[in-house]
Scaffold this active site. Structure first.
Site, mmCIF file in Angstrom:
data_model
loop_
_atom_site.group_PDB
_atom_site.id
_atom_site.type_symbol
_atom_site.label_atom_id
_atom_site.label_comp_id
_atom_site.label_asym_id
_atom_site.label_seq_id
_atom_site.Cartn_x
_atom_site.Cartn_y
_atom_site.Cartn_z
ATOM 1 N N SER A 83 4.239 -5.705 -4.027
ATOM 2 C CA SER A 83 4.300 -4.476 -3.903
ATOM 3 C C SER A 83 5.401 -2.937 -3.143
ATOM 4 O O SER A 83 6.287 -3.301 -2.881
ATOM 5 C CB SER A 83 3.011 -3.833 -4.308
ATOM 6 O OG SER A 83 2.843 -1.789 -4.521
ATOM 7 N N TYR A 84 4.269 -2.023 -2.209
ATOM 8 C CA TYR A 84 5.181 -1.889 -1.289
ATOM 9 C C TYR A 84 5.580 -2.297 0.347
ATOM 10 O O TYR A 84 6.276 -2.135 0.613
ATOM 11 C CB TYR A 84 4.171 -0.363 -0.017
ATOM 12 C CG TYR A 84 4.826 0.128 0.348
ATOM 13 C CD1 TYR A 84 4.916 1.449 -0.520
ATOM 14 C CD2 TYR A 84 5.070 -0.090 2.266
ATOM 15 C CE1 TYR A 84 6.241 2.161 1.030
ATOM 16 C CE2 TYR A 84 5.199 0.957 2.333
ATOM 17 C CZ TYR A 84 6.338 2.165 2.430
ATOM 18 O OH TYR A 84 7.000 3.068 2.779
ATOM 19 N N HIS A 106 0.268 -6.825 -11.473
ATOM 20 C CA HIS A 106 1.467 -6.652 -10.739
ATOM 21 C C HIS A 106 0.905 -7.320 -9.602
ATOM 22 O O HIS A 106 1.611 -7.942 -8.637
ATOM 23 C CB HIS A 106 0.354 -4.883 -9.799
ATOM 24 C CG HIS A 106 0.954 -4.579 -8.460
ATOM 25 N ND1 HIS A 106 2.153 -3.295 -8.795
ATOM 26 C CD2 HIS A 106 0.556 -3.942 -7.805
ATOM 27 C CE1 HIS A 106 2.403 -3.525 -7.935
ATOM 28 N NE2 HIS A 106 2.131 -3.506 -6.514
ATOM 29 N N ASP A 150 2.529 -5.219 -15.971
ATOM 30 C CA ASP A 150 2.660 -3.702 -14.549
ATOM 31 C C ASP A 150 3.305 -3.185 -15.160
ATOM 32 O O ASP A 150 4.561 -2.887 -15.006
ATOM 33 C CB ASP A 150 2.834 -4.759 -13.379
ATOM 34 C CG ASP A 150 2.725 -3.612 -11.739
ATOM 35 O OD1 ASP A 150 1.821 -2.841 -12.476
ATOM 36 O OD2 ASP A 150 3.656 -4.323 -11.563
ATOM 37 N N GLY A 201 1.334 -1.463 -0.010
ATOM 38 C CA GLY A 201 -0.033 0.276 0.308
ATOM 39 C C GLY A 201 1.000 1.508 -0.244
ATOM 40 O O GLY A 201 0.844 1.589 -1.352
#
Length: 477
Positions: free
Chosen positions: A190-191, A445, A392, A94
């Site tokens: 991701s994060y 992603h 992505d 996030g």
């Protein structure tokens, strides 16, 4: 836009280790841990019309008694013989997105949600085929995780998240002592490209400080991961241009106006050319270039906002059903689902959400790079794999390759295709001294969402510490 604060990499001091140990010792329950486990065991889920042979548990671990910071977990044992299988922690990013919403319900977990938001079905490519999988909603304010101190939700950041996650694990092992000493891996996307190596670093330092092996960490696996702001940015521009999404002129201006300095002091000219690039891309889902968007719940303005938030974990996560995230929102807001998952009615969110804008907008610390942690952990001997779906545009394969190249690692096995069980190219791979890169063909992603079969092959191979299958190996089998 993600928080671009130029901050020193958090130092995990001896003081922190002692404080963490004291917290765990003081707060560990005096109850029989197996009794506590039993309280967290989950029965039949609402909308479950099938039987399962594995156990699963959900509940809370308090990581800070003073403020009441408490993290929610969902632990799913291996499909067969869990006592012989490793333990894997999965983290979504996030920052502010739920591992229950994404990792468990859309990607690697066994329980996926149908379009009615009421019925679940078994994921045939669940990672609990090969491991015991622990999903954690972190930090506080994500999913069902909460704090008794309201300001905690406004003061999350990388450093405190890693510290709280360490306390969570130490206390979780007290509740599940049968998993102490088990081979332990961390994975995410991701994060979580920050969360995973940062937590790995904390664990290594903690083990070193106590001169023991409190957590038997063996390695980590990250996908489409935020790694280095500068290389990530360059990779995004390269991917957008090479994929035919933006013009030659815009590509040149992006590289000219959005240089390294603009990461520290964002400029109006960089912001303006970025908006032009977003307009040229059109209303596609940036997290998955070739799949349709969810027209049912996303306006034109919302889609443009998604494109601007380049480093945000996907609000939309299309595969065959581009509206899949809406199914999770419907399911986990059902009172009967919350009861079965042992959600505390006194601390449940007014509205459960997949990602928290409050956390995202108030993130306090985010170092511009975690490559220094990679250097440190490679020398510690951990198994480290980086994978990337190649459709992505948010954190594309070009970003991953730029960051890996910046590590300047010797090549052990040169670039080649790898294959699935049917002899089809699954992607491409290269092995370095201390790190393996795996590209996944046709994945966005969220690699396990878009290409679940390929993701499972990747995961199985990672756990085995082997090389991705070549054509000769597939043909022989």
């Amino acid at each position: 836009m993600r928080v671009y604060q130029q901050m020193a990499q958090p130092m995990w001091s001896q003081t922190l280790v002692i404080a963490t140990l004291a917290t765990v010792l003081v707060c560990s329950t005096s109850e029989n841990p197996f009794v506590e486990q039993g309280k967290d065991r989950v029965g039949s889920l609402p909308g479950q019309a099938f039987n399962i042979t594995f156990a699963h548990y959900s509940g809370y671990i308090t990581v800070n008694e003073e403020s009441g910071r408490t993290l929610f977990y969902w632990f799913i044992e291996a499909l067969e013989d869990p006592h012989s299988k490793p333990l894997v922690l999965w983290l979504n990013g996030g920052p502010g997105c739920s591992s229950i919403a994404y990792g468990q319900s859309e990607e690697i977990g066994p329980f996926h949600i149908k379009a009615d938001g009421k019925t679940i079905y078994l994921n045939p490519y669940s990672w609990n085929r090969f491991a015991n999988v622990l999903f954690l909603d972190t930090p506080v304010g994500v999913g069902f995780s909460y704090s008794n101190t309201e300001s905690d939700v406004l003061n999350n950041g990388d450093k405190r998240t890693a510290e709280d996650n360490l306390v969570f694990l130490l206390k979780w092992f007290e509740r599940f002592p049968q998993y102490k000493g088990r081979d332990f891996f961390i994975s995410g996307e991701s994060y979580a490209g920050h969360y995973v190596p940062q937590l790995s670093q904390v664990i290594v330092k903690y083990n070193s400080a106590i001169k023991g092996n409190a957590i038997n960490l063996k390695g980590f696996l990250v996908g489409n991961a935020l790694t280095d702001d500068f290389y990530d940015q360059l990779g995004i521009y390269e991917f957008m241009w090479s994929s035919g999404l933006i013009s030659d002129q815009t590509y040149k201006l992006l590289n000219l106006l959005c240089d390294h300095e603009s990461l520290i002091h964002p400029s109006d000219s960089c912001a303006n050319i970025t908006e032009i690039a977003n307009t040229e891309m059109g209303n596609i889902d940036p997290y998955s270039l070739f799949t349709p968007t969810c027209h049912a719940n996303a306006s034109l303005g919302q889609l443009n906002q998604l494109v601007r938030r380049k480093h945000r974990k996907g609000i939309l996560a299309p595969i065959y059903d581009p509206c899949i995230t809406t199914h999770s929102i419907a399911y986990f807001n059902r009172p009967e689902v919350q009861r079965v998952l042992h959600v505390d009615p006194d601390h449940k969110p007014a509205q459960w959400e997949t990602c928290s804008d409050v956390i995202y907008d108030n993130w306090k610390d985010s170092p511009p790079s975690v490559l220094d942690i990679y250097h440190e952990l490679i020398h510690s001997g951990l198994r480290i794999w980086v994978f990337s779906g190649n459709t992505d545009t948010v954190l594309p394969v070009t970003s991953a390759r730029r960051s890996i190249n910046a590590l300047k690692l010797p090549t052990v096995s040169h670039w080649r295709a790898w294959y699935d069980d049917d002899g089809e190219v699954g992607g491409w791979t290269q092995e370095y001294a201390g790190l393996t890169f795996v590209g996944v063909r046709g994945a966005g992603h969220e690699v396990p969402l878009h290409k679940p079969k390929l993701a499972l092959i990747l995961f199985k191979t990672f756990l085995a510490g082997a090389s991705m299958p070549n054509l000769e190996l597939v043909s022989a089998s």
